[in-house]
Structure formats: structure tokens, C-alpha cells
Scaffold this motif. Structure first.
Motif, PDB file in Angstrom:
ATOM      1  N   THR A   1      -6.924   4.112  12.893  1.00 22.59           N
ATOM      2  CA  THR A   1      -7.135   2.710  13.268  1.00 22.59           C
ATOM      3  C   THR A   1      -6.427   2.355  14.570  1.00 22.59           C
ATOM      4  O   THR A   1      -6.684   1.299  15.152  1.00 22.59           O
ATOM      5  CB  THR A   1      -6.608   1.765  12.172  1.00 22.59           C
ATOM      6  OG1 THR A   1      -5.184   1.896  12.100  1.00 22.59           O
ATOM      7  CG2 THR A   1      -7.223   2.096  10.814  1.00 22.59           C
ATOM      8  N   GLY A   2      -5.495   3.219  14.990  1.00 26.43           N
ATOM      9  CA  GLY A   2      -4.723   2.922  16.182  1.00 26.43           C
ATOM     10  C   GLY A   2      -3.642   1.878  15.970  1.00 26.43           C
ATOM     11  O   GLY A   2      -3.016   1.430  16.928  1.00 26.43           O
ATOM     12  N   VAL A   3      -3.403   1.481  14.714  1.00 27.16           N
ATOM     13  CA  VAL A   3      -2.420   0.433  14.416  1.00 27.16           C
ATOM     14  C   VAL A   3      -1.106   1.079  13.979  1.00 27.16           C
ATOM     15  O   VAL A   3      -1.042   1.765  12.960  1.00 27.16           O
ATOM     16  CB  VAL A   3      -2.941  -0.512  13.316  1.00 27.16           C
ATOM     17  CG1 VAL A   3      -1.870  -1.558  12.977  1.00 27.16           C
ATOM     18  CG2 VAL A   3      -4.224  -1.193  13.768  1.00 27.16           C
ATOM     19  N   ARG A   4      -0.070   0.833  14.758  1.00 26.60           N
ATOM     20  CA  ARG A   4       1.255   1.371  14.456  1.00 26.60           C
ATOM     21  C   ARG A   4       1.876   0.606  13.299  1.00 26.60           C
ATOM     22  O   ARG A   4       1.791  -0.621  13.233  1.00 26.60           O
ATOM     23  CB  ARG A   4       2.138   1.255  15.704  1.00 26.60           C
ATOM     24  CG  ARG A   4       3.520   1.873  15.569  1.00 26.60           C
ATOM     25  CD  ARG A   4       4.396   1.561  16.777  1.00 26.60           C
ATOM     26  NE  ARG A   4       3.871   2.097  18.020  1.00 26.60           N
ATOM     27  CZ  ARG A   4       4.055   3.354  18.441  1.00 26.60           C
ATOM     28  NH1 ARG A   4       4.755   4.193  17.706  1.00 26.60           N
ATOM     29  NH2 ARG A   4       3.563   3.756  19.590  1.00 26.60           N
ATOM     30  N   GLY A   5       2.528   1.340  12.399  1.00 27.66           N
ATOM     31  CA  GLY A   5       3.219   0.692  11.292  1.00 27.66           C
ATOM     32  C   GLY A   5       4.678   0.414  11.600  1.00 27.66           C
ATOM     33  O   GLY A   5       5.230  -0.601  11.197  1.00 27.66           O
TER      34      GLY A   5
ATOM     35  N   GLY B   1       2.981   6.011   3.838  1.00 29.92           N
ATOM     36  CA  GLY B   1       3.744   5.110   2.983  1.00 29.92           C
ATOM     37  C   GLY B   1       3.992   3.773   3.643  1.00 29.92           C
ATOM     38  O   GLY B   1       4.009   2.732   2.989  1.00 29.92           O
ATOM     39  N   ILE B   2       4.122   3.807   4.958  1.00 29.85           N
ATOM     40  CA  ILE B   2       4.393   2.574   5.704  1.00 29.85           C
ATOM     41  C   ILE B   2       3.226   1.596   5.592  1.00 29.85           C
ATOM     42  O   ILE B   2       3.393   0.391   5.706  1.00 29.85           O
ATOM     43  CB  ILE B   2       4.722   2.919   7.176  1.00 29.85           C
ATOM     44  CG1 ILE B   2       5.468   1.776   7.846  1.00 29.85           C
ATOM     45  CG2 ILE B   2       3.461   3.310   7.955  1.00 29.85           C
ATOM     46  CD1 ILE B   2       6.130   2.165   9.146  1.00 29.85           C
TER      47      ILE B   2
ATOM     48  N   SER C   1      -4.006   0.425   2.052  1.00 28.09           N
ATOM     49  CA  SER C   1      -3.075   1.548   2.051  1.00 28.09           C
ATOM     50  C   SER C   1      -3.839   2.857   2.102  1.00 28.09           C
ATOM     51  O   SER C   1      -4.948   2.974   1.554  1.00 28.09           O
ATOM     52  CB  SER C   1      -2.226   1.489   0.784  1.00 28.09           C
ATOM     53  OG  SER C   1      -1.624   2.740   0.524  1.00 28.09           O
ATOM     54  N   THR C   2      -3.228   3.852   2.742  1.00 29.75           N
ATOM     55  CA  THR C   2      -3.856   5.175   2.768  1.00 29.75           C
ATOM     56  C   THR C   2      -4.061   5.719   1.359  1.00 29.75           C
ATOM     57  O   THR C   2      -5.007   6.465   1.106  1.00 29.75           O
ATOM     58  CB  THR C   2      -2.989   6.165   3.563  1.00 29.75           C
ATOM     59  OG1 THR C   2      -1.635   6.113   3.060  1.00 29.75           O
ATOM     60  CG2 THR C   2      -2.988   5.850   5.042  1.00 29.75           C
ATOM     61  N   PHE C   3      -3.201   5.338   0.429  1.00 25.15           N
ATOM     62  CA  PHE C   3      -3.308   5.855  -0.938  1.00 25.15           C
ATOM     63  C   PHE C   3      -4.565   5.353  -1.647  1.00 25.15           C
ATOM     64  O   PHE C   3      -4.963   5.903  -2.666  1.00 25.15           O
ATOM     65  CB  PHE C   3      -2.068   5.463  -1.745  1.00 25.15           C
ATOM     66  CG  PHE C   3      -0.782   5.953  -1.152  1.00 25.15           C
ATOM     67  CD1 PHE C   3      -0.525   7.307  -1.028  1.00 25.15           C
ATOM     68  CD2 PHE C   3       0.171   5.062  -0.696  1.00 25.15           C
ATOM     69  CE1 PHE C   3       0.658   7.768  -0.466  1.00 25.15           C
ATOM     70  CE2 PHE C   3       1.362   5.516  -0.132  1.00 25.15           C
ATOM     71  CZ  PHE C   3       1.602   6.871  -0.013  1.00 25.15           C
ATOM     72  N   GLU C   4      -5.173   4.294  -1.107  1.00 24.25           N
ATOM     73  CA  GLU C   4      -6.371   3.720  -1.720  1.00 24.25           C
ATOM     74  C   GLU C   4      -7.624   3.993  -0.891  1.00 24.25           C
ATOM     75  O   GLU C   4      -8.698   3.456  -1.188  1.00 24.25           O
ATOM     76  CB  GLU C   4      -6.185   2.210  -1.877  1.00 24.25           C
ATOM     77  CG  GLU C   4      -4.982   1.833  -2.733  1.00 24.25           C
ATOM     78  CD  GLU C   4      -4.553   0.385  -2.551  1.00 24.25           C
ATOM     79  OE1 GLU C   4      -5.135  -0.297  -1.680  1.00 24.25           O
ATOM     80  OE2 GLU C   4      -3.639  -0.055  -3.267  1.00 24.25           O
ATOM     81  N   ASP C   5      -7.500   4.825   0.125  1.00 24.87           N
ATOM     82  CA  ASP C   5      -8.628   5.052   1.023  1.00 24.87           C
ATOM     83  C   ASP C   5      -9.746   5.840   0.321  1.00 24.87           C
ATOM     84  O   ASP C   5      -9.492   6.915  -0.244  1.00 24.87           O
ATOM     85  CB  ASP C   5      -8.161   5.832   2.264  1.00 24.87           C
ATOM     86  CG  ASP C   5      -9.262   5.965   3.280  1.00 24.87           C
ATOM     87  OD1 ASP C   5      -9.402   5.062   4.127  1.00 24.87           O
ATOM     88  OD2 ASP C   5     -10.015   6.963   3.206  1.00 24.87           O
ATOM     89  N   PRO C   6     -10.969   5.348   0.353  1.00 25.23           N
ATOM     90  CA  PRO C   6     -12.073   6.020  -0.343  1.00 25.23           C
ATOM     91  C   PRO C   6     -12.331   7.447   0.138  1.00 25.23           C
ATOM     92  O   PRO C   6     -12.624   8.336  -0.673  1.00 25.23           O
ATOM     93  CB  PRO C   6     -13.270   5.114  -0.056  1.00 25.23           C
ATOM     94  CG  PRO C   6     -12.688   3.785   0.283  1.00 25.23           C
ATOM     95  CD  PRO C   6     -11.385   4.073   0.954  1.00 25.23           C
TER      96      PRO C   6
ATOM     97  N   GLN D   1       6.138  16.455  14.698  1.00 19.77           N
ATOM     98  CA  GLN D   1       6.556  16.350  13.303  1.00 19.77           C
ATOM     99  C   GLN D   1       6.269  14.925  12.842  1.00 19.77           C
ATOM    100  O   GLN D   1       6.678  13.958  13.494  1.00 19.77           O
ATOM    101  CB  GLN D   1       8.049  16.664  13.157  1.00 19.77           C
ATOM    102  CG  GLN D   1       8.544  16.675  11.719  1.00 19.77           C
ATOM    103  CD  GLN D   1      10.010  17.060  11.631  1.00 19.77           C
ATOM    104  OE1 GLN D   1      10.867  16.381  12.192  1.00 19.77           O
ATOM    105  NE2 GLN D   1      10.312  18.156  10.944  1.00 19.77           N
ATOM    106  N   ALA D   2       5.553  14.795  11.738  1.00 21.39           N
ATOM    107  CA  ALA D   2       5.090  13.491  11.290  1.00 21.39           C
ATOM    108  C   ALA D   2       6.080  12.819  10.352  1.00 21.39           C
ATOM    109  O   ALA D   2       6.426  13.374   9.309  1.00 21.39           O
ATOM    110  CB  ALA D   2       3.748  13.636  10.580  1.00 21.39           C
ATOM    111  N   TRP D   3       6.534  11.604  10.751  1.00 14.69           N
ATOM    112  CA  TRP D   3       7.231  10.766   9.770  1.00 14.69           C
ATOM    113  C   TRP D   3       6.225   9.773   9.206  1.00 14.69           C
ATOM    114  O   TRP D   3       5.222   9.478   9.823  1.00 14.69           O
ATOM    115  CB  TRP D   3       8.476  10.106  10.339  1.00 14.69           C
ATOM    116  CG  TRP D   3       8.390   9.092  11.425  1.00 14.69           C
ATOM    117  CD1 TRP D   3       8.660   9.285  12.759  1.00 14.69           C
ATOM    118  CD2 TRP D   3       8.077   7.689  11.308  1.00 14.69           C
ATOM    119  NE1 TRP D   3       8.522   8.114  13.460  1.00 14.69           N
ATOM    120  CE2 TRP D   3       8.167   7.123  12.592  1.00 14.69           C
ATOM    121  CE3 TRP D   3       7.725   6.862  10.232  1.00 14.69           C
ATOM    122  CZ2 TRP D   3       7.907   5.770  12.855  1.00 14.69           C
ATOM    123  CZ3 TRP D   3       7.465   5.517  10.476  1.00 14.69           C
ATOM    124  CH2 TRP D   3       7.565   4.982  11.776  1.00 14.69           C
TER     125      TRP D   3
END
Length: 293
Positions: free
Chosen positions: A270-274, A193-194, A203-208, A186-188
Motif C-alpha cells: 500500500t506504500g503506507v508506513r506504519g 503486527g504494526i 490488518s495483514t493477519f486478516e488479508d484475504p 532485515q525486516a522489522w
């Protein structure tokens, strides 16, 4: 299993898309939950550490939706780990939520620095499950090594592992281990958003890639990400307090991503944890008293 629901490993049916209330202030939680239920959500995720379980309960009560039609999940904070303490944590949670039974009760963190307490807490969840006080039990932020230790010492395989998953951080190996054991991922922070408020380059919201896919369907990047989770067989729990966003995040059942689009989103990892590293969650750093009901 339809795309709207997922059958857990113990046969319990759970809505695939839920409503989250992480960081939602207690005084606006009830309104947000009531609105989410009005829109059509039937799964609400909260946690003792969010300090808004009472608002969730109020919102559900005010919605007029029958209790049996709402799937309620909450989490036990590390301060209440230990067999007796975790049994009492259930009483605190149900008292605030105004219910007698929980649909899903989860351990919020692995607490690897005091894992014996984690095991005792999980044994308490097993007792609650056996007594019919909860319908399913699970974990959150457990890495593969934590799952292996848990499974070796307990009897019931967790139904769910709630972890950070979004296009920029997918934890594919952990998801594979979950699936291997029949544990639902289950994805949080499912729409990343993080990535918009942590020190991220973008941000993911701006990803092309996401925006291009969204434009094809007349949808938002957030809707594309939620669709991606559903088609990959995950549960997702987006959060918002804005009525228009609450509705938008639920409007994801009228389009379908192609295999190529799914693969292009998979490639964004990216493998980068938020969020914090699971090992960093210790009693010394994160102990907090959870109020009584």
C-alpha cells in the motif's frame, strides 16, 4: 547460503530468521528469549532503547545454548551517538547482555537532523569492528539518501539495514538500494503486527490473499508472510511473548510458496508506513537516557 542462514557482505554467517523483543516488557523478556532458543531460534534482536537487553542476556544464559551458537544483535540509540558516546554504548550493551562480543551492532535511526553525530557514531562502530569487539555493523531505518551520505563519508559498507517491511509496506526502492550496495535488508514488523495496532483500515493477519495462501498449506497468515521474506532473500525478526506463537513463527521451513504466490503478496503493497517517518526522529523529540550497565 541456505534458506536458514544468510552470509553478510563481510563473510559473517547469520541466521535468516530471528527473534525480536521490541516492546517486550523487561520482566518477561528472559522467559521469551529462553523459549525462543528452546524452539530453535539462534538470532536474537534487541536494542538499547527497548530497555530489555539485560533480559535478553539472562534468557540466553538460562537457555544453556553456547554463546557461539547464538547470534546477538542490538542497536545504539540516538542519545548515545557521537564517537566516544557510541563506544561507551557498546560497553553498556555488552554489560547488560553479559557478553564480551556482539555479532551485529546497529545504529537505530539515521538522525538526519544531526547527521554529523550519526557519522561519528558509525565511525565508532568501524573501530569496534576493527578491534574485533563486533563481528558486523549496520544501520536501521536508513533511507536511500541517508545511505548515500553514510557511504560517502565512511569506509565500511553496512552489513544490514533493518527497516519496516511487511506485505502492506515493502519499501521496494530502499530494498533495491540496499541490494545494490550488498546490504542485507532485515525486516522489522515482518508480519505486519504494526498494522494491527496502528490506525490501519485492515490488518495483514486478516488479508484475504494471505489467508487463502495459508489455507493451501495448513499454515497461518503469519507463517506465509515469514516464508515470503525468506524466499525473497530477506532476514526477518518476528516477536511474540506467547510460547505457541514463538513456535509457530519458527515453523516455516517445511513449505515453499510458488512464484505466483510470491507475486500476489508483492502486489499487496500500500506504500503506507506504519512506524514513524525517519525524518521525524530527532534528539528534541526522542532523546532518552540509556541506563548504564
Amino acid at each position: 547460503m541456505s534458506e536458514n542462514t544468510i552470509t553478510l557482505n563481510n563473510g559473517v554467517e547469520m541466521p535468516a530468521l530471528g527473534f525480536g523483543v521490541f516492546q517486550t516488557p523487561p520482566d518477561v523478556t528472559s522467559d521469551a528469549v529462553e523459549e525462543a532458543l528452546r524452539v530453535g531460534y539462534r538470532l536474537v534482536d534487541t536494542a538499547a532503547a527497548y530497555l530489555n537487553e539485560r533480559g535478553v542476556g539472562d534468557g540466553i544464559a538460562r537457555s544453556g545454548i553456547a554463546r557461539d551458537d547464538v547470534f546477538i544483535e542490538t542497536k545504539v540509540w540516538i542519545s548515545d551517538y557521537g564517537y566516544d558516546a557510541t563506544l561507551h554504548a557498546f560497553d553498556k550493551a555488552t554489560g547488560k547482555l553479559g557478553v564480551e562480543q556482539l555479532d551485529l551492532l546497529i545504529l537505530h535511526q539515521a538522525l538526519p537532523s544531526a547527521f554529523d553525530r550519526t557519522l561519528d557514531a558509525y565511525r565508532a562502530l568501524e573501530k569496534l569492528l576493527a578491534d574485533g569487539k563486533v563481528r558486523a555493523i549496520g544501520v536501521s531505518n536508513f533511507m536511500p539518501e541517508h545511505l548515500e551520505r553514510l557511504l560517502a563519508a565512511t569506509s565500511v559498507v553496512p552489513a544490514v539495514n533493518q527497516i519496516e517491511v511487511h506485505p502492506y509496506f515493502q519499501q521496494t526502492e530502499l530494498q533495491r538500494v540496499d541490494a545494490e550496495h550488498g546490504i542485507l535488508t532485515q525486516a522489522w514488523s515482518p508480519i505486519g503486527g504494526i498494522t494491527s495496532y496502528r490506525d490501519s483500515e485492515k490488518s495483514t493477519f486478516e488479508d484475504p490473499t494471505l489467508l487463502a495462501i495459508a489455507a493451501e498449506y495448513g499454515k497461518s497468515a503469519a507463517q506465509v508472510m515469514l516464508r515470503w521474506h525468506l524466499q525473497r532473500g530477506r532476514s526477518a525478526i518476528p516477536k511474540s511473548t506467547k510460547p505457541e506463537r514463538i513456535a509457530e513463527n519458527f515453523d516455516v521451513f517445511d513449505f515453499e510458496l510458488t512464484p505466483e504466490q510470491l507475486a500476489s503478496i508483492d502486489a499487496l503493497d500500500t506504500g503506507v508506513r506504519g512506524g514513524p517517518e525517519p525524518e521525524a526522529i530527532t534528539l528534541e523529540a526522542f532523546d532518552r537516557s540509556i541506563p548504564e550497565a
